[in-house]
Design an enzyme around this catalytic site. Structure first.
Site, PDB file in Angstrom:
ATOM      1  N   GLU A 111      -1.088   1.601  -1.745  1.00 40.91           N
ATOM      2  CA  GLU A 111      -1.772   1.860  -0.475  1.00 40.91           C
ATOM      3  C   GLU A 111      -2.624   0.668  -0.109  1.00 40.91           C
ATOM      4  O   GLU A 111      -2.888  -0.204  -0.950  1.00 40.91           O
ATOM      5  CB  GLU A 111      -2.642   3.116  -0.601  1.00 40.91           C
ATOM      6  CG  GLU A 111      -1.828   4.389  -0.597  1.00 40.91           C
ATOM      7  CD  GLU A 111      -2.692   5.629  -0.580  1.00 40.91           C
ATOM      8  OE1 GLU A 111      -3.884   5.537  -0.868  1.00 40.91           O
ATOM      9  OE2 GLU A 111      -2.135   6.696  -0.296  1.00 40.91           O
ATOM     10  N   HIS A 238     -10.661   7.412  10.042  1.00 42.10           N
ATOM     11  CA  HIS A 238      -9.224   7.169   9.959  1.00 42.10           C
ATOM     12  C   HIS A 238      -8.760   6.795  11.363  1.00 42.10           C
ATOM     13  O   HIS A 238      -9.128   7.468  12.331  1.00 42.10           O
ATOM     14  CB  HIS A 238      -8.506   8.430   9.470  1.00 42.10           C
ATOM     15  CG  HIS A 238      -7.113   8.155   9.006  1.00 42.10           C
ATOM     16  ND1 HIS A 238      -6.091   7.908   9.881  1.00 42.10           N
ATOM     17  CD2 HIS A 238      -6.588   8.051   7.772  1.00 42.10           C
ATOM     18  CE1 HIS A 238      -4.987   7.683   9.187  1.00 42.10           C
ATOM     19  NE2 HIS A 238      -5.263   7.757   7.907  1.00 42.10           N
ATOM     20  N   ARG A 284      -7.599  -0.522   7.935  1.00 47.07           N
ATOM     21  CA  ARG A 284      -7.966   0.740   8.571  1.00 47.07           C
ATOM     22  C   ARG A 284      -9.225   0.638   9.459  1.00 47.07           C
ATOM     23  O   ARG A 284      -9.224   1.087  10.608  1.00 47.07           O
ATOM     24  CB  ARG A 284      -8.218   1.717   7.414  1.00 47.07           C
ATOM     25  CG  ARG A 284      -8.623   3.075   7.759  1.00 47.07           C
ATOM     26  CD  ARG A 284      -8.898   3.832   6.478  1.00 47.07           C
ATOM     27  NE  ARG A 284      -7.670   4.348   5.893  1.00 47.07           N
ATOM     28  CZ  ARG A 284      -7.629   5.330   4.992  1.00 47.07           C
ATOM     29  NH1 ARG A 284      -8.734   5.875   4.561  1.00 47.07           N
ATOM     30  NH2 ARG A 284      -6.486   5.767   4.512  1.00 47.07           N
ATOM     31  N   HIS A 345     -13.324  10.617   8.441  1.00 51.22           N
ATOM     32  CA  HIS A 345     -12.393  10.952   7.364  1.00 51.22           C
ATOM     33  C   HIS A 345     -13.083  11.143   6.014  1.00 51.22           C
ATOM     34  O   HIS A 345     -12.739  12.044   5.263  1.00 51.22           O
ATOM     35  CB  HIS A 345     -11.371   9.823   7.269  1.00 51.22           C
ATOM     36  CG  HIS A 345     -10.228  10.084   6.342  1.00 51.22           C
ATOM     37  ND1 HIS A 345      -9.470  11.239   6.406  1.00 51.22           N
ATOM     38  CD2 HIS A 345      -9.708   9.344   5.335  1.00 51.22           C
ATOM     39  CE1 HIS A 345      -8.529  11.179   5.473  1.00 51.22           C
ATOM     40  NE2 HIS A 345      -8.665  10.047   4.803  1.00 51.22           N
ATOM     41  N   ARG A 380     -14.710   3.074   1.079  1.00 51.05           N
ATOM     42  CA  ARG A 380     -13.919   3.659  -0.012  1.00 51.05           C
ATOM     43  C   ARG A 380     -12.523   3.050  -0.074  1.00 51.05           C
ATOM     44  O   ARG A 380     -11.847   2.924   0.954  1.00 51.05           O
ATOM     45  CB  ARG A 380     -13.780   5.158   0.237  1.00 51.05           C
ATOM     46  CG  ARG A 380     -12.858   5.857  -0.715  1.00 51.05           C
ATOM     47  CD  ARG A 380     -12.529   7.239  -0.209  1.00 51.05           C
ATOM     48  NE  ARG A 380     -11.695   7.208   0.975  1.00 51.05           N
ATOM     49  CZ  ARG A 380     -10.576   7.921   1.119  1.00 51.05           C
ATOM     50  NH1 ARG A 380     -10.171   8.732   0.158  1.00 51.05           N
ATOM     51  NH2 ARG A 380      -9.877   7.863   2.228  1.00 51.05           N
TER      52      ARG A 380
END
Ligand SMILES: Cc1cc2nc3c(=O)[nH]c(=O)nc-3n(C[C@H](O)[C@H](O)[C@H](O)COP(=O)(O)OP(=O)(O)OC[C@H]3O[C@@H](n4cnc5c(N)ncnc54)[C@H](O)[C@@H]3O)c2cc1C
Length: 526
Positions: A111, A238, A284, A345, A380
């Site tokens: 990811e 997100h 992101r 998120h 994160r």
């Protein structure tokens, strides 16, 4: 009054891991405010990070986490969690977690932000697969009682028992008041070790990928019990959540952009190339900021994700769940653009805890997303959050098991004098909506000092109103959640106002640069 050795508040991965890791000899109560499956853990799609491959190393997982955390992670914590990860995953596998396999090992996916393949997953519904197994085991444990539809209202502390004026008294937590939302009765639970495993606070914002349960209850309860909270300004958004009146919180995976999907304005033009040279493949937070800026500049409610240039067969085979869900809502993603908006998120900050999950007040623990361990810093790294639930659930269990619960004290029953039903649901609903909208507009993805000040002012007004409600009327699920949402929002805004830089997930138009030293924002209750 009911007496337990351990009271676990929540039924996500942190709670289930703890319940299953405590010794059989301990009498455990697990309360959860809706059904046990209502949690972010159950909704998690991607997977859980751990160094499992021979081409990977702890150093690399540590480095990736530190880079994502933008200088604010606690390196010792990161190393401890990363090194504990393989054993935690093996424990989960022993419980029966059905991770996808490849050859004679596990299929590891990759990811954003991870330099190696290190994510264990169960297709694209990892949380559900893991939680179905763990909750089944929790239900089968003779020493664990599971109560659904029970919402914790507040912790019972020595200070509360002695009256508020007992300043200087070190706070010890003795239990909690819990509302049975079916019967309307408030139960008094005495516990040697109360544990907050209540998840995040995405519902503070108008748009969120989180389930309805994510209302910051643990953060608010810990704060009221005198515990410090940290780094609450770092909220991960997100970039692509489905925007549809009948689809609350449906995530469109970032893998779709990885497979070539393009972001478009309503007139069809692309905007990402103007924001970043990596365009749709930028990280992101960059994509979330770009979408937010276009929406604000043009007064749009959403923008669009377009994958229609790929063959229909490819789309259906790569994104079966998204294809099916959108089709239910009348959007055929093989032919139509998907309306999307960014959404809150993940709550990086929370109740400040030590390596065993201990919060400031004696006997109290906080684990999972409600806590701030130092692992995530200012941002994160994907798939590190479920890992944190596992590692801290196990660490807290070991720490609790090594202690003798304090003797049970008689605890007063809930004050039932507030027997009037608030027939003002409309006021609660209105305040709830107002809070979430202005938090989205003023405290969302890009902040300014002026907007934060406005939010702070609005929160003060809401606080007064909610306080009056809470003091005068019978408590209800919605009132408890709104009270916690308002307090958590206040803590987020206060934290954001203290950070005079743009770091990780906190972007301020008034403080664009980075300060030379990375420091945690720690708030201490008076
Ligand atoms: C859509 C989505 C996808 C995600 N995908 C991933 C992923 O692939 N990998 C990853 O690492 N992370 C992922 N995350 C993040 C991760 O799922 C969460 O950080 C993690 O599940 C948090 O677990 P938890 O046990 O701390 O809290 P949760 O799983 O949220 O559980 C909290 C529990 O507490 C209960 N509760 C709350 N307040 C009260 C109260 N007052 N009284 C009683 N009960 C209460 C709730 O009902 C719930 O049962 C994702 C999150 C979302 C929303």
């Amino acid at each position: 009054m009911h007496r337990y050795d351990v009271l676990i508040i929540g039924s996500g991965l942190a709670a289930a891991t703890l319940a299953l890791s405590l010794p059989d000899s301990m009498k455990v109560l697990l309360v959860t405010k809706k059904m046990p499956e209502d949690s972010s853990s159950y909704w998690a799609q991607g997977g859980i990070a751990a160094v499992m491959g021979s081409d990977d190393s702890f150093d690399e997982h540590v480095r990736d986490t530190l880079v994502a955390g933008a200088g604010l992670c606690n390196e010792a914590v990161v190393r401890r969690v990363v090194e504990a990860a393989p054993a935690a995953l093996h424990w989960l596998i022993e419980q029966g977690a059905p991770f996808d396999q490849e050859g004679d090992g596990y299929h590891l996916t990759r990811e954003g932000g991870h330099s190696r393949r290190r994510i264990l997953h169960a297709r694209d519904a990892t949380g559900r697969a893991v939680q179905d197994i763990l909750l089944g085991r929790v239900r089968a444990r003779a020493n664990v009682t599971l109560m659904s539809q029970h919402i914790a209202i507040d912790l019972i502390t020595d200070r509360r028992l002695a009256g508020r004026e007992a300043e200087g008294l070190d706070d010890s937590v003795r239990g909690a008041y819990v509302l049975n939302t079916l019967s309307g009765k408030v139960e008094t639970i005495s516990a040697g070790f109360p544990v907050l495993a209540t998840g995040g606070a995405g519902k503070v914002f108008l748009y969120t990928t989180n389930p309805d349960t994510a209302t910051g209850d643990g953060i608010a309860m810990a704060w009221r019990a005198g515990c410090r909270v940290a780094n609450l300004e770092f909220v991960q958004f997100h970039p692509t959540c489905l925007y549809h009146p009948h689809a609350k919180s449906f995530l469109i995976t970032e893998a779709m952009r990885g497979e070539g999907a393009l972001l478009r304005l309503p007139d069809g033009s692309r905007f990402m190339p103007e924001h970043d040279e990596r365009a749709e493949l930028a990280p992101r937070d960059v994509v979330a900021r770009a979408i937010d800026s276009e929406m604000k500049k043009r007064g749009l409610d959403c923008v669009y994700l377009d994958i229609t240039h790929k063959p229909a067969k490819f789309i259906v085979s790569h994104f079966p769940n998204i294809h099916a869900r959108c089709l239910e809502l009348g959007i055929d993603i093989t032919r139509e653009w998907i309306p999307i908006a960014p959404a809150a998120h993940y709550t990086c900050g929370g109740v400040r805890v030590d390596p065993s999950g201990r919060a400031d007040a004696a006997h109290l623990y906080a684990i999972g997303e409600t806590s701030c361990t130092g692992l995530h810093g200012a941002n994160r790294l994907a798939s590190n959050s479920l890992l944190e639930c596992l590692v801290y659930g196990r660490a807290a269990a070991n720490d609790i098991a090594a202690q003798t619960p304090s003797p049970a004290l008689p605890l007063p029953s809930w004050d039932e004098s507030r027997v009037t039903d608030a027939d003002e649901e409309i006021v609660i609903a209105h305040n709830w909506h107002e809070l979430r909208r202005f938090m989205w507009e003023y405290v969302g993805i890009v902040r300014t000092s002026k907007r934060l000040e406005r939010a702070s002012h609005r929160i003060k007004l809401l606080n007064d109103e909610i306080d009056e409600y809470y003091r005068n009327f019978r408590v209800s699920n919605d009132l408890i959640e709104l009270r916690n949402l308002v307090l958590t929002a206040e803590l987020i805004v206060n934290s954001a106002r203290l950070r005079h830089e743009s770091r990780g997930l906190h972007a301020s138009r008034d403080y664009l640069g980075l300060l030379p030293e990375a420091r945690d924002t720690v708030l201490t209750p008076l």
